[in-house]
Write a protein that holds these residues in place. Sequence first.
Motif, PDB file in Angstrom:
ATOM      1  N   ILE A   8     -18.682 -12.991   0.855  1.00 23.78           N
ATOM      2  CA  ILE A   8     -18.408 -12.523   2.466  1.00 23.78           C
ATOM      3  C   ILE A   8     -17.229 -11.919   3.000  1.00 23.78           C
ATOM      4  CG2 ILE A   8     -18.567 -14.000   4.757  1.00 23.78           C
ATOM      5  CD1 ILE A   8     -20.566 -15.667   3.404  1.00 23.78           C
ATOM      6  N   VAL A   9     -16.183 -12.487   2.475  1.00 26.49           N
ATOM      7  CA  VAL A   9     -14.907 -11.855   2.825  1.00 26.49           C
ATOM      8  C   VAL A   9     -15.026 -10.502   2.279  1.00 26.49           C
ATOM      9  CG1 VAL A   9     -12.474 -11.851   2.549  1.00 26.49           C
ATOM     10  CG2 VAL A   9     -13.521 -14.227   2.688  1.00 26.49           C
ATOM     11  N   LEU A  12     -16.885  -8.141   4.602  1.00 26.73           N
ATOM     12  CA  LEU A  12     -16.071  -7.919   6.012  1.00 26.73           C
ATOM     13  C   LEU A  12     -15.038  -7.095   5.957  1.00 26.73           C
ATOM     14  CD1 LEU A  12     -16.298 -11.474   7.522  1.00 26.73           C
ATOM     15  CD2 LEU A  12     -17.706  -9.626   8.322  1.00 26.73           C
ATOM     16  N   VAL A  13     -14.344  -7.031   4.513  1.00 27.53           N
ATOM     17  CA  VAL A  13     -13.255  -6.081   4.446  1.00 27.53           C
ATOM     18  C   VAL A  13     -14.032  -4.586   4.268  1.00 27.53           C
ATOM     19  CG1 VAL A  13     -11.757  -5.367   2.555  1.00 27.53           C
ATOM     20  CG2 VAL A  13     -11.618  -7.600   3.074  1.00 27.53           C
ATOM     21  N   PHE A  14     -15.036  -4.527   3.649  1.00 26.86           N
ATOM     22  CA  PHE A  14     -15.964  -3.293   3.654  1.00 26.86           C
ATOM     23  C   PHE A  14     -16.021  -2.775   5.063  1.00 26.86           C
ATOM     24  CE2 PHE A  14     -19.690  -0.849   3.951  1.00 26.86           C
ATOM     25  CZ  PHE A  14     -19.492   0.205   3.031  1.00 26.86           C
ATOM     26  N   ASP A  15     -16.628  -3.673   5.877  1.00 26.33           N
ATOM     27  CA  ASP A  15     -16.926  -3.424   7.308  1.00 26.33           C
ATOM     28  C   ASP A  15     -15.627  -2.764   7.989  1.00 26.33           C
ATOM     29  OD1 ASP A  15     -18.810  -3.243   9.127  1.00 26.33           O
ATOM     30  OD2 ASP A  15     -18.439  -5.251   9.772  1.00 26.33           O
ATOM     31  N   PHE A  84     -21.590  -8.581  -5.371  1.00 27.20           N
ATOM     32  CA  PHE A  84     -20.097  -8.510  -5.438  1.00 27.20           C
ATOM     33  C   PHE A  84     -19.717  -7.411  -6.097  1.00 27.20           C
ATOM     34  CE2 PHE A  84     -16.460  -8.995  -8.575  1.00 27.20           C
ATOM     35  CZ  PHE A  84     -15.277  -9.582  -7.564  1.00 27.20           C
ATOM     36  N   SER A  85     -20.455  -6.678  -7.268  1.00 28.22           N
ATOM     37  CA  SER A  85     -20.031  -5.717  -7.974  1.00 28.22           C
ATOM     38  C   SER A  85     -20.395  -4.424  -7.023  1.00 28.22           C
ATOM     39  CB  SER A  85     -21.090  -5.268  -9.241  1.00 28.22           C
ATOM     40  OG  SER A  85     -20.693  -6.631 -10.030  1.00 28.22           O
ATOM     41  N   GLY A  86     -21.373  -4.299  -6.257  1.00 27.96           N
ATOM     42  CA  GLY A  86     -21.616  -3.410  -5.490  1.00 27.96           C
ATOM     43  C   GLY A  86     -20.573  -3.236  -4.230  1.00 27.96           C
ATOM     44  N   LEU A  87     -20.309  -4.274  -3.558  1.00 29.24           N
ATOM     45  CA  LEU A  87     -19.263  -4.345  -2.769  1.00 29.24           C
ATOM     46  C   LEU A  87     -17.912  -3.693  -3.185  1.00 29.24           C
ATOM     47  CD1 LEU A  87     -19.835  -7.730  -0.810  1.00 29.24           C
ATOM     48  CD2 LEU A  87     -19.936  -5.319   0.247  1.00 29.24           C
ATOM     49  N   LEU A 235     -21.916 -11.526  14.372  1.00 35.09           N
ATOM     50  CA  LEU A 235     -20.731 -11.474  15.317  1.00 35.09           C
ATOM     51  C   LEU A 235     -19.445 -10.945  14.606  1.00 35.09           C
ATOM     52  CD1 LEU A 235     -19.812 -12.033  18.355  1.00 35.09           C
ATOM     53  CD2 LEU A 235     -19.289 -14.412  17.539  1.00 35.09           C
ATOM     54  N   ALA A 236     -19.404 -11.631  13.406  1.00 29.63           N
ATOM     55  CA  ALA A 236     -18.307 -11.547  12.484  1.00 29.63           C
ATOM     56  C   ALA A 236     -18.303  -9.722  11.922  1.00 29.63           C
ATOM     57  CB  ALA A 236     -18.149 -12.244  11.165  1.00 29.63           C
ATOM     58  N   SER A 237     -19.699  -9.339  11.682  1.00 29.37           N
ATOM     59  CA  SER A 237     -19.643  -7.845  11.357  1.00 29.37           C
ATOM     60  C   SER A 237     -19.201  -6.928  12.519  1.00 29.37           C
ATOM     61  CB  SER A 237     -21.116  -7.862  10.800  1.00 29.37           C
ATOM     62  OG  SER A 237     -21.563  -8.462   9.679  1.00 29.37           O
TER      63      SER A 237
END
Length: 346
Positions: A8-9, A12-15, A84-87, A235-237
Motif C-alpha cells: 500500500i505504501v 501511494l509512492v507510485f501515486d 509488489f513486483s509490478g509496483l 482519499l489517500a490516492s
Amino acid sequence: MTFLVIIIVLALVFDYINGFHDAANSIATIVSTKVLTPFQAVLWAAFFNFAAFFISKYWIGEFKIGNTVAKWVNEDFINLHVVFSGLIAAIAWNLITWWFGIPSSSSHTLMGGFLGAALAHAGGLSQNGHNVVNYAKVIPTFLFIFLAPLIGMVIAYIITVIILNICRKAIPHKADKWFRRLQLVSSALFSLGHGGNDAQKVMGIIGAAIIYHDKMKGISMDFNTFVNIYWWVPLASFTAIGLGTLSGGWKIVKTMGTRITKVTPLEGVAAETAGAATLYLTEHLAIPVSTTHTITGAIIGVGATKRLSAVRWGVTINLLWAWILTIPVSALFAAIIYFLVKLSGI
C-alpha cells in the motif's frame, strides 16, 4: 499483513511519483505561456487533482477506472508478490523516464508491471485453461494508447479552428488577455480529468492487493464493496497524487511546453480543453488512458493548425518510441523482479 502495508505504501509512492511525473501534463502550457509562474501552476494543478476525488465519489458516484485496473489480471493469478513486483517495476521505469525528461505513460507503466509480474507468476499466458490476462479489460486500454492521443489531436484541431474563425476580427491584445484567463479554466478542467483518471489507477492496484488478502482470510468482496469498506484508500490516492503534483516535474514541463510546438494562450486553452474532454469521455467508458498521451496529441493538433512543420516531429517520434517501449520494458522489469522476490523468500 506487514507485506500488504508495504504494498500500500509503495502504491501511494507510485501515486506521488505519478503526480510529479505527470504534473507537466496539466501545467506545461500554462507555464510556457507565462499565465502562471511554475509555483502558482503546481498549486493550481494540485488543488484540482485532489478535487477530482469529490467529482468521482459524489457526482459520478463510482470509481470506474479503478475497477478496470483491478481486473486487468484474472483474480486467480493475483497475489501480493505479483502486485509488489509490478509496483517496483512501474516506479523504476517512471523514475528513469522522469530523469531523462521523457513524458511516458504512468498508466501503461503500471499495466506493463502488473501484467508482467502476473505472467511470470503463471509461467505463461494461461494456466489450466484460464487466461492470465483479462483481455476484455486490457484490449480497450491498449487500443487507447493510440486512440487517446488521436482523439485529443482531432478535438484540439477542431477547437482551435473554431476559435480562430470566431476571433478573426478580435483585437489581438484583448483576445490574448481573455485567453490567458480562460487558460486558468481549461488547466483546471484538465487537472480534474488527470486526478480522476490517474489516482484511480493506484486505487485499482491497492484494491487488487486488499481483495486478494481478504480472500485468503475467507472474505469475498467486489471492487465497489472494497471502496465502501476501505474508504480511506480513494482519499489517500487522490491526496498522494495532489502532493506529487506540488513537487512538479520541470524537465517534462520543458518538453511538453516548449519542445513539441510553441504554444500561445489561445492554443493552450484549445489543447487543455481537448485533453480534458478526452479524459472525461474515457472515464465515462471506464477505460484508463494516458493523460500524457492525451495532452501530447492535443498539443500536436494545435500545432498542426498553423502548418504541419510547426510541430517538431523529431521530438514527437522520440516520444512515440518511449510510449511503444513502456509496456514491454515495464513487463520485463516486473518479471525479473518477481523471480528475484521469489528467490529471496520474501
